[in-house]
Design a protein around this motif. Structure first.
Motif, short mmCIF file in Angstrom:
data_model
loop_
_atom_site.label_atom_id
_atom_site.label_comp_id
_atom_site.label_asym_id
_atom_site.label_seq_id
_atom_site.Cartn_x
_atom_site.Cartn_y
_atom_site.Cartn_z
N LYS A 89 22.42 -19.27 37.40
CA LYS A 89 22.13 -17.85 37.20
C LYS A 89 21.66 -17.23 38.52
O LYS A 89 22.17 -16.18 38.94
CB LYS A 89 21.07 -17.70 36.13
N GLU A 90 20.70 -17.86 39.17
CA GLU A 90 20.18 -17.30 40.42
C GLU A 90 21.28 -17.20 41.48
O GLU A 90 21.37 -16.20 42.20
CB GLU A 90 19.02 -18.15 40.94
N LEU A 91 22.12 -18.24 41.57
CA LEU A 91 23.15 -18.25 42.62
C LEU A 91 24.22 -17.19 42.35
O LEU A 91 24.68 -16.51 43.27
CB LEU A 91 23.78 -19.65 42.73
N SER A 149 15.98 -9.91 51.18
CA SER A 149 16.52 -8.72 51.83
C SER A 149 16.56 -7.55 50.85
O SER A 149 17.12 -6.52 51.13
CB SER A 149 17.94 -9.03 52.34
N LYS A 150 15.96 -7.77 49.65
CA LYS A 150 16.22 -6.82 48.58
C LYS A 150 15.05 -5.93 48.19
O LYS A 150 15.14 -5.15 47.27
CB LYS A 150 16.69 -7.59 47.34
N LEU A 151 13.93 -6.06 48.87
CA LEU A 151 12.75 -5.30 48.45
C LEU A 151 12.03 -4.89 49.71
O LEU A 151 11.33 -5.68 50.32
CB LEU A 151 11.86 -6.26 47.63
N GLU A 198 12.62 -16.13 45.67
CA GLU A 198 12.06 -17.38 45.21
C GLU A 198 13.12 -18.42 44.88
O GLU A 198 12.83 -19.61 44.84
CB GLU A 198 11.28 -17.11 43.91
N ALA A 199 14.33 -17.94 44.60
CA ALA A 199 15.32 -18.85 44.02
C ALA A 199 15.75 -19.95 44.99
O ALA A 199 15.64 -21.14 44.67
CB ALA A 199 16.53 -18.06 43.55
N LEU A 200 16.21 -19.56 46.17
CA LEU A 200 16.75 -20.58 47.08
C LEU A 200 15.69 -21.60 47.49
O LEU A 200 15.95 -22.80 47.41
CB LEU A 200 17.41 -19.91 48.29
N GLU A 227 23.79 -14.47 40.61
CA GLU A 227 23.17 -13.15 40.83
C GLU A 227 23.11 -12.83 42.33
O GLU A 227 23.33 -11.68 42.72
CB GLU A 227 21.76 -13.13 40.23
N ASN A 228 22.82 -13.83 43.14
CA ASN A 228 22.83 -13.59 44.58
C ASN A 228 24.21 -13.15 45.05
O ASN A 228 24.34 -12.24 45.88
CB ASN A 228 22.42 -14.86 45.33
N ALA A 229 25.25 -13.78 44.50
CA ALA A 229 26.62 -13.42 44.88
C ALA A 229 26.93 -11.99 44.46
O ALA A 229 27.54 -11.22 45.21
CB ALA A 229 27.62 -14.40 44.25
N LEU A 232 19.64 -7.62 41.36
CA LEU A 232 19.26 -8.60 40.35
C LEU A 232 18.11 -9.49 40.83
O LEU A 232 17.20 -9.81 40.10
CB LEU A 232 20.47 -9.46 39.99
N GLY A 233 18.18 -9.92 42.09
CA GLY A 233 17.11 -10.76 42.62
C GLY A 233 16.11 -9.87 43.34
O GLY A 233 16.45 -8.81 43.80
N PHE A 234 14.86 -10.30 43.40
CA PHE A 234 13.93 -9.48 44.18
C PHE A 234 12.66 -10.22 44.51
O PHE A 234 11.70 -9.66 44.96
CB PHE A 234 13.60 -8.17 43.48
MG MG Z 1 18.20 -14.32 44.25
#
Ligand code: MG
Ligand code: ADP
Length: 591
Positions: free
Chosen positions: A29-31, A79-81, A97-99, A33-35, A92-94
């Motif tokens: 899911k995280e990967l 890079s999103k916030l 933390e995921a990677l 969403e990053n894409a 979607l990500g913010f």
């Molecule tokens: Mg993410």
């Protein structure tokens, strides 16, 4: 007391990994969403052993510059916030933390190339240790490979389920994201098999592709606005229900969610038109101004908090009720001659309901607006006489449930016992219970008696469902259900339990696949058997709405008297209500 100290970054990452990445599907899911956040138009996901051994996510998005690559795997680097504004979140990500979390628990390799870079670059993180950025080859976009999930956190690894179960979770995640982003091409491969390969397409096409063939032919459009809230999408007619909520897609502002407010609203909207325990099939897309919701409630970001929960409920219920109550109105008014009840009216509304919810359906029909005059006349053909009274009924003192005196609404058998007790039987629930007991007894005695189909029947499934059914073929055979692999994701049905009469094999098997999927691989076999028997019994039973002959009704009463546990149906609802003479007297104040 030990001194207080700060945890090392690696420890923090491992703790976060446990929260954010609790199983391969969460990493997927995280990967993905990053894409999506990177603006990809094409995303590929491939899993080995349900993702436990290997997850690969490839996209053609913006890529990560060589200098940024080490930052991407650092905690709270994103890079999103940029302005600490957690309210207006568009991506979607913010949390950044995921990677790092994935890199702490597994072996992570990211290869990425921006559009203007001369070549790709790659970085590895293994159990939290970050390697150096190295040149690599690769097309513009990003490829993330995660291997040996949780090798660095063996305690977590123990909690992973069977690869099939992990694959099911991951498939659900990718399907939900694919539903939310129809304009992105999605390909999912599990254990080398292509589960789906969807081109960029319209929302309607994506819905049809993901909801499955049986529902796709009977979709009702949904479109509704309420103040600043908007909903659109498609729902399947009440004739196409499932045993679980797996086919309920809910998307809010491009984000797949499993929100309880929305789930409940869907259930409420369908309550009067589907049988208890059945689940509707829906794909709903809500647009809600971002200041109306708070997505930072749950680490997995699938739960929302609506500022105006009641408004959202009203929106969803209103939209679905509209779509369900006037199935053919618009079409019919614009092309009166093209109206055919079988193609537009859900089959539940036709004269012989085949899904056991006749009374609810007639309520829905009578609730239809008067402007549907022509339909009303048509649909009145389906109306059931309140009761069909039997001319002759002689209760014997040997029969505690008495003799049948009437069939009410073609759904309830009314009987009177020799001692004056009034007996009401729900014909479907009662027969279902009897079939359940009969199947269970035959199973215990060494195997359920089968009835070979005259023509073996071929049923198409999703690859996951087909694999699941086939992996249980031995058990199902003991339950009288003989199936074989039939190439691709089709299953050949050779025989059904004799006690079921002659049910349609396709919906029966689909329910069993849903049931097996819901339970996962670790549920004890005995529990599975009972659940599968309950499903079988449901399909083999006399439906509500079927006219019964007197002899048939009396036979049902006799069987109920001699069957232990006969007073509740397989779903726990009562099958028989009995008012004794003394209860009647008490109710009327005669004593
Ligand atoms: Mg993410
Ligand atoms: P977040 O998504 O919350 O920002 P992640 O740990 O998932 O945190 O990713 C960290 C950063 O790495 C992202 O902010 C983004 O800049 C970059 N990144 C991750 N995956 C991709 C990708 N597939 N394409 C482009 N950039 C990516």
């Amino acid at each position: 007391m030990k001194r207080i100290r700060l945890l090392s970054e690696n420890t923090v990452n491992r703790i976060a990994a446990g929260e954010v990445i609790e199983r391969p599907a969460a990493a997927v899911k995280e990967l993905v969403e990053n894409a999506i956040d990177a603006g990809a138009t094409r995303i590929g996901v491939a899993l080995v052993e349900g993702g436990i051994t290997r997850i690969e996510v490839t996209d053609d998005g913006a890529g990560i510059a060589a200098d940024d690559l080490p930052l991407a795997v650092q905690r709270h680097a994103t890079s999103k916030l940029d302005d600490e504004d957690l309210v207006q979140i568009a991506t979607l990500g913010f949390r950044g933390e995921a990677l790092p979390s994935i890199g702490a628990a597994a072996r992570l390799a990211i290869t990425s190339r921006t559009a203007d870079a001369a070549h790709a670059v790659m970085i590895r993180v293994e159990g939290g240790r970050v390697g150096a950025v190295e040149p690599a080859s690769g097309a513009p976009g990003t490829r993330v490979i995660v291997t040996d999930m949780f090798f660095a956190t063996p305690a977590r690894r123990k909690f992973l389920k069977h690869p099939r179960t992990e694959a099911d979770h991951a498939e659900a995640v990718v399907s939900r994201l694919a539903m939310a982003w129809p304009n992105i091409a999605f390909r999912l491969q599990i254990e080398g098999r292509t589960v789906f390969d969807l081109p960029a397409q319209t929302m309607a096409d994506r819905v049809a592709a993901l909801l499955g063939d049986d529902a796709a032919n009977a979709l009702l459009p949904v479109e509704h606005t309420r103040g600043s809230l908007h909903i659109s999408g498609f729902i399947a007619s009440p004739a196409h229900t499932r045993a679980t909520s797996a086919m309920q897609y809910l998307v809010v502002n491009g984000r797949p969610v499993t929100d309880p407010v929305l789930r409940t609203s869907v259930r409420v909207a369908y309550r009067d038109v589907i049988a208890p325990g059945r689940q509707p099939v829906v794909a709903l897309f809500l647009d809600i101004p971002s200041e109306e919701l708070d997505v930072n409630v749950h680490p997995a970001k699938t739960e929302l908090r609506f500022r105006d929960g009641a408004g959202v409920r009203a929106l969803v219920i209103g939209a679905l009720r509209n779509a369900l109550l006037v199935p053919a109105q618009a079409e019919d008014i614009s092309h009166p001659s093209s109206y055919t009840p079988t193609s537009h009216v859900p089959s539940a509304w036709r004269p012989t309901p085949s899904h056991g919810y006749a009374p609810a359906v007639s309520r829905a029909v009578h609730g239809a607006p008067p402007s549907l005059g022509m339909h009303e006349a048509r649909l009145d053909l389906a109306a059931t006489p309140a009761a069909r009274i039997l001319p002759e009924a002689t209760p014997s003192p040997d029969h505690p449930l008495g003799a049948a005196v009437a069939q009410v609404l073609d759904t309830y058998v009314l009987a009177v016992a020799a001692d004056g007790a009034l007996v009401i039987v729900d014909q479907h629930a009662a027969h279902e219970r009897l079939t359940h007991e009969e199947l269970a007894a035959q199973y215990v005695e060494g195997g359920v008696r089968t009835q070979p189909l005259l023509l073996p029947s071929v049923v198409e499934f999703s690859p996951g469902d087909a694999a699941r059914l086939l992996s249980h073929a031995g058990t199902l055979e003991k339950l009288g259900l003989e199936i074989e692999e039939f190439g691709g994701s089709a299953v050949l049905v050779r025989a059904l339990p004799a006690a079921l009469g002659n049910p349609d094999p396709a919906p029966l098997l689909r329910d069993i696949a849903d049931e097996l999927g819901e339970m996962g691989e670790t549920v004890a076999l005995a529990t599975k058997l009972d659940a599968v028997i309950a499903r079988l019994a449901c399909h083999g039973s006399i439906r509500a709405g079927r006219k019964m002959a007197q002899a048939e009704m009396d036979a049902l009463l006799r069987q109920l008297e001699t069957t232990p546990r006969a007073t509740t149906c397989s779903h726990g609802r009562p099958t028989v209500l009995k008012l004794s003479r003394s209860e009647l007297e008490r109710m009327f104040g005669r004593t």
